[in-house]
Every structure is written in C-alpha cells, then in structure tokens.
Design a protein around this motif. Structure first.
Motif, PDB file in Angstrom:
ATOM      1  N   THR A   2       0.838  -1.187   0.000  1.00 39.83           N
ATOM      2  CA  THR A   2       0.000   0.000   0.000  1.00 39.83           C
ATOM      3  C   THR A   2       0.874   1.237   0.000  1.00 39.83           C
ATOM      4  O   THR A   2       1.618   1.486   0.942  1.00 39.83           O
ATOM      5  CB  THR A   2      -0.898   0.018   1.236  1.00 39.83           C
ATOM      6  N   GLU A 208      -6.593   3.085  -1.331  1.00 38.88           N
ATOM      7  CA  GLU A 208      -7.600   2.131  -0.873  1.00 38.88           C
ATOM      8  C   GLU A 208      -8.647   2.756   0.033  1.00 38.88           C
ATOM      9  O   GLU A 208      -9.724   2.184   0.223  1.00 38.88           O
ATOM     10  CB  GLU A 208      -6.912   0.970  -0.145  1.00 38.88           C
ATOM     11  N   ALA A 213     -14.219  -0.723   0.062  1.00 36.56           N
ATOM     12  CA  ALA A 213     -13.402  -1.885  -0.287  1.00 36.56           C
ATOM     13  C   ALA A 213     -14.271  -2.964  -0.917  1.00 36.56           C
ATOM     14  O   ALA A 213     -15.347  -3.297  -0.408  1.00 36.56           O
ATOM     15  CB  ALA A 213     -12.703  -2.424   0.947  1.00 36.56           C
ATOM     16  N   GLU A 218      -8.079  -4.043  -1.876  1.00 39.38           N
ATOM     17  CA  GLU A 218      -8.695  -2.914  -1.181  1.00 39.38           C
ATOM     18  C   GLU A 218      -8.972  -3.246   0.283  1.00 39.38           C
ATOM     19  O   GLU A 218      -8.822  -2.379   1.157  1.00 39.38           O
ATOM     20  CB  GLU A 218      -9.971  -2.498  -1.905  1.00 39.38           C
TER      21      GLU A 218
END
Length: 508
Positions: A2, A208, A213, A218
């Motif tokens: 991420t 994200e 999500a 995600e």
C-alpha cells in the motif's frame, strides 16, 4: 504494497519531518533502488498471548525471510534465534510466527528482521515486547475498545494521529481486547472535512481509503492504513491484542447471504465481500487460527487464575436483519452458543469475560430492521434474543457465576446492569455489560435499551449530536483491573486521554 498518496498527504498537512513527527510513517520512501535492503513496512505486532507464547506478526516490502530473536533481556543477550516464514505477495507480504516455550508471566523482548532470500542482506530491525500470561494469582490489567477510523475521521497529522492508542499504552495493559470494527472498509475518507465551527479536519489518505473496499487488495489496504499511524504501531509493538471483528471489516450491518442494493458497490454479494475481508483480516491481524473453534474468530484465552476471555463472533453466524423479530433467531449459531456455555462451565477462572461484538440490550436498528440482538419489543425473548436467553438461562441453571460482558459497537461508553427483577423473564442471574468506544471514529448515542432482560443504564457518556469528531472528547476505551490477592475486578470507563469517567468494583 500500500503506497501513500503523497499529493493527498501534501494537501492534508505537509510532508517530511513535520508529518513524521505528527505520527505518520511513509511506506515506500525509505528505499529508492532495487539494491536497497528489505524494509519492514508496518511495524510488528503480537496477539493471542498465552502462558508460554504468542503470535508475532510483521510485513516486508518484498519476498524475504522473517528472522526473530527472542530474549528475557532487553539487550538480547542469550537470545533465541528463530527462522520465521517467507513473506511473499501471496499473503500481501505479511507473516506470523508462533512463539512457544516461553516462561509464564514474564516480560519477553523480541527483535525482527526480514532477510533477502539470497541471504546477503537484511532489513533494519524492529523491536517490541510483551508479557506472557501468568498461571497463578497475578494482578491483571487489560483495556478494550473498538471502532477505528470510521465515519470519515482518519489519521489527522494536525493532532498527532490516533492519540487514544498512546493513552492506552500509558496505562501499561497486559493485553488489549479489540472489540471489532478494527477498520472501516465501507467508509471512504476525504482529504479534509470542515467542522460545524469552521475548523478543518485533515486526513491522511491512501488509494484504498478513497472508495469502499471490494477487492482483496482494497480490503488489505484498510488494515495497512491504520498501521501508518505511529501511535498504533507503538502500541502494537508493546501490547498484545486479542482481536475480533464486527460489520465494518466487510460492510455496514452485513449478514450472511445479503445482497446489497448500494450504488457504490459493483460486487453486490456480501458473501463474496466477506470472504475477501476475512482473508485480509487474518493476514493483517496477529491471530492464532489454530485456537479458533472453526479456524475463524471465536476462541478463548486463560490469563492467570482470575481471568479467562471468551471472544465471540456475532457476525458470521447471525440470521438476516430482515428476519422475523418474533421468531427464534440466531446471532451466535447453535455450535458457537454451545461452545460458549460449555467453555464458561469448564472455566476455573474467577472472572469469565465475554467479549461480544454486539451489545445485548441496546436497540441497534438497520433502517426498519434490526441489526443487533435486542428486537425493540417488550415481553419474552424473541428473534436473536431467544438465543441469548438460552445462553443466560443455561448459565444460571449450571450455577456459572462472575460472568462479565464487554462490548463496543455503538460509539459511546456505558455501564449496564441486567437483572431478572426488572426483566420479562426471571430465569437468569444478574450480570454487568460494559460498553466502550469509539477508539478513533465518529461518536454517537445513546441508544435505547430494550426491556426484555431488565437492563439499567447506570452510567452513560455520549455526545449531544451524532458523528461527533474525535476532537470533542467522546473517544473512549475501557480498562479492567483484577487484584491478584483478593480477586476483585474493577472496571474503569475512560476517555480518549485516559481520564477515568466512571468505575465499578465487583466482588467475586
């Protein structure tokens, strides 16, 4: 991995030393070339602590081997060296190592590195510590809360991030019971929110966190986000967690088999979303799936002579929110309900702590339907209350005493006393339920109490308006202290700075 949205972070309050000092880590900027050594990107955590060990967690930025040193000495003299798993993209770079063979009731120090698979270089080390569970009449202190980064209130560098974690760390708990809503997978963040008085709340955002999500990536990003906060990482490195989930790990008020009609979701099947969320949850949390009764969430832990914790899953096995409120409903499912009463029956702990992700007596609606346990109707137990009534009735019949229920979910703090003298039924023993939250989310409440089990709100601390920001003093966590000599249990309901708002001592 991420990556942080740097442009958004710039707009959220600056980048560089000021942001780092404010409690935000920037993943990905510590290394710039393929020749750089591995990096442990999101700290270290321990969880599911026992008398001889715990689960140790970390994450690396590339395929590498998890290496661990364990010692009773903070200088790591005479350390035991352990080879952990290979950290790979299959688990989003995360990995867990089960530590065993440690002395009970002792402070354990650990040091973690990630070694390149060719063995030529390794990451900078990260250190942490935890205390194994005692086996005798030891003092016990633990905290509990839930609800993190919800309702649009994320990591705000201007206030130092999620500061309630620092307040909990200052209390030096033996462990932390995370009562669910560990993330808000259904709650996108904006870069800034203008408050009613004109102040501006600024959020760190990641890609994200800009939408709900739906994909596995995600969902993984939801857990990665919270660990960007320095307070969360510092707490996780020093305090082992016992984690459960609720609804926002998947989507608001979800139940098995639900089909969403929300336009923000392209995947409408909740069962598909829940499977992805569950994978991310178990990858990013320090959970020992071998201890879970079905490999998922519900499990129990003994902590010395006086405390045993029973962690429930009131989400995976519940019936539909649209189900008949007058019928015989489920919130635990038959197997888990029997596991709970049998475990409480076998327990020799002075205090049996039931960690519930939903309160028993508070009415929690889902539009015109019912999200929680209480069905909002007077009279005999029905709907999901029917199953809880069976649990309470069986405990009374088996003479199981000293059962205390802890929960979060409703975003305020309260103390509820339940008594058959006030209830529609009289075949259960009086008990206490303590509510504490949110840890870092919008504050709400209070909810209305359903009269079926005779609850009384002895203490309530809730905001005057819905979705009050963390700036207004309505963030909460609870603390339980058990005196090793007398066995007395004291509950403290604290605000987000650690100040005690109310307390109650219970005699065994």
């Amino acid at each position: 991995m991420t990556e942080l949205n740097r442009r958004a972070l710039l707009r959220a309050g600056g980048i560089g030393a000021g942001v780092v000092a404010a409690g935000v880590v920037l993943p990905g900027v510590a290394y710039a070339t393929p020749k750089a050594r591995p990096v442990l990107t999101h700290g270290v955590q321990t969880g599911d602590v026992t008398s001889d060990g715990a689960i140790l967690w970390t994450r690396a930025d590339r395929p590498s081997r998890m290496l661990v040193e364990v010692s009773r000495d903070p200088s790591f003299r005479h350390a035991r060296c352990l080879r952990g798993p290979v950290l790979t993209p299959t688990t989003d770079g995360t990995g867990r190592l089960r530590l065993t063979g440690l002395p009970a009731g002792d402070e354990i120090h650990y040091r973690v590195r990630a070694e390149d698979l060719d063995g030529r270089t390794a990451s900078a080390p990260l250190v942490g510590s935890f205390r194994t569970a005692p086996v005798g009449r030891a003092d016990v202190r633990f905290t509990w809360s839930g609800d993190v980064a919800g309702q649009g209130w994320g990591i705000n560098p201007d206030i130092g991030g999620m500061t309630a974690y620092a307040a909990m760390l200052a209390r030096r708990p033996d462990f932390f019971l995370h009562s669910g809503d560990t993330v808000y997978a259904d709650g996108p963040l904006k870069e800034s929110v203008t408050l009613p008085d004109g102040r501006v709340w600024r959020n760190v955002v990641t890609p994200e966190k800009l939408k709900v999500a739906e994909t596995l990536a995600e969902y993984r990003g939801q857990f990665a986000y919270n660990l960007l906060d320095e307070n969360v990482r510092a707490f996780a490195a020093r305090v082992p967690s016992i984690v459960q989930w609720d609804d926002h790990e998947v989507t608001n008020n979800w139940y098995p088999g639900e089909i969403l009609d929300l336009p923000q979701y392209t995947e409408k099947r909740v069962d598909v979303l829940a499977a992805r969320a569950s994978q991310a949850f178990h990858e990013w949390q320090p959970i020992d799936q071998r201890r879970a009764a079905d490999g998922r969430v519900y499990r129990s832990f003994a902590y010395g002579k006086h405390v045993e914790v029973f962690v429930l899953d009131m989400r995976t096995y519940k019936d539909a929110n649209t189900a008949d409120k007058n019928g015989q409903g489920h919130v635990l499912g038959e197997r888990q309900a029997r596991w709970l009463v049998d475990g409480l029956t076998r327990s020799r702990a002075t205090w049996k702590i039931v960690a519930a992700d939903l309160p028993i007596g508070l009415i929690v609606p889902d539009g015109k339907d019912i999200e929680g346990v209480a069905n909002g109707l007077p009279g005999a137990p029905a709907g999901r209350e029917f199953e809880l009534a069976w649990v309470l009735r069986t405990l009374a019949r088996r003479n199981i005493r000293n059962v205390v229920w802890l929960t979060a979910d409703v975003h305020y703090t309260a103390a509820h006393h339940y008594s058959p003298d006030r209830a529609a039924v009289g075949d259960f023993d009086p008990f206490w339920e303590f509510v504490s939250g949110p840890l870092h989310a919008g504050a709400f409440g209070p909810n209305v109490l359903d009269p079926t089990f005779g609850p009384e709100a002895v203490f309530v601390h809730a905001p005057p308006v819905a979705n009050t920001s963390p700036l207004e003093g309505f963030q909460h966590f609870g603390e339980v202290q058990v005196d090793g000599r007398s066995g007395d249990l004291t509950v403290y309901l604290r605000d987000g700075k650690g100040t005690s708002l109310w307390s109650k001592t219970l005699k065994a």
